[in-house]
Design a protein around this motif. Structure first.
Motif: not given
Length: 230
Positions: A148, A150, A167-170, A192, A194, A196, A217-218
């Motif tokens: 992750q 973020g 916000v983060s990307l996992t 997914e 993305l 938040y 989100g994710s």
């Protein structure tokens, strides 16, 4: 959401740690950004895992303990240890519907902006997770890696109540391994990436706080965090 009972079991495991987080001497001061800290997270979230031909809703209850140490005024690193309860109501394999296990990992926090009205930080976290379940003629192991990245924002970080957002990307890379009357290995990843969140942080004193975050989100769900600096 599925399988709520493990969440209540986790709550019963935490009173001693909560006393550590909440009990402290009276007085008030700014939090030292270079102090060590311990944090206990209680999470109950839903995520979507993408298998080769189907997407399954996955409900996770996690009790996560993190110990952080500072490497300077703007960088912290943490070791992570978790208990996990995993539920997939749509999984056709009885052994894989409900599994339990553990997680191990680390994280890094870099503070980009540190002001009395605003803090902005960058997060990187990695976790290895493994859960297992059994039925009459099957055994299932669910093993996955989670990475992750973020950005975390805190408004009024020195106030008694602060506003949290991020916000983060996992990234998830995992396998479901089944043995017994069926031998099968099925890969999965995140559907997914993305995510938040928004939340509030209540400072109990100069070195302790309680946070609550709502995720979308994710993953969708709620997280409570109890922190104590040393």
């Amino acid at each position: 959401m599925q399988n709520r009972r493990p969440f209540h079991r986790l709550l019963r495991l935490t009173p001693g740690l909560l006393l550590i987080c909440l009990h402290s001497p009276t007085g008030w001061a700014d939090i030292d950004t270079q102090a060590s800290d311990f944090a206990l997270f209680i999470e109950h979230t839903d995520t979507e895992w993408a298998y080769p031909v189907v997407v399954r809703e996955t409900t996770t209850t996690r009790l996560l303990a993190v110990w952080h140490e500072s490497f300077g005024a703007s960088l912290k690193g943490g070791l992570r240890l978790a208990y996990l309860d995993l539920s997939q109501a749509s999984n056709p394999l009885p052994a894989a519907k409900n599994t339990t296990g553990y997680g191990l990992g680390f994280d890094l926090h870099a503070q980009l902006i540190a002001r009395s009205s605003l803090q902005l930080g960058l997060l990187f976290a990695y976790d290895y997770q493994s859960t297992g379940g059994k039925s009459t003629d099957q055994a299932a192991d669910v093993v996955w890696h989670t990475g992750q990245v973020g950005v975390d924002l805190i408004l009024a970080p020195l106030a008694r109540v602060s506003v949290l957002s991020g916000v983060s990307l996992t990234y998830i890379d995992g396998e479901q391994r089944v043995s017994g009357n069926l031998e099968q290995i099925t890969p999965f990843n995140e559907d997914e990436p993305l995510g938040y969140y928004a939340g509030l942080s209540l400072k109990t004193d100069a070195t302790g706080s309680i946070d609550v975050k709502w995720y979308g989100g994710s993953r969708e769900g709620i997280e409570f965090a109890f922190r104590r600096q040393f």
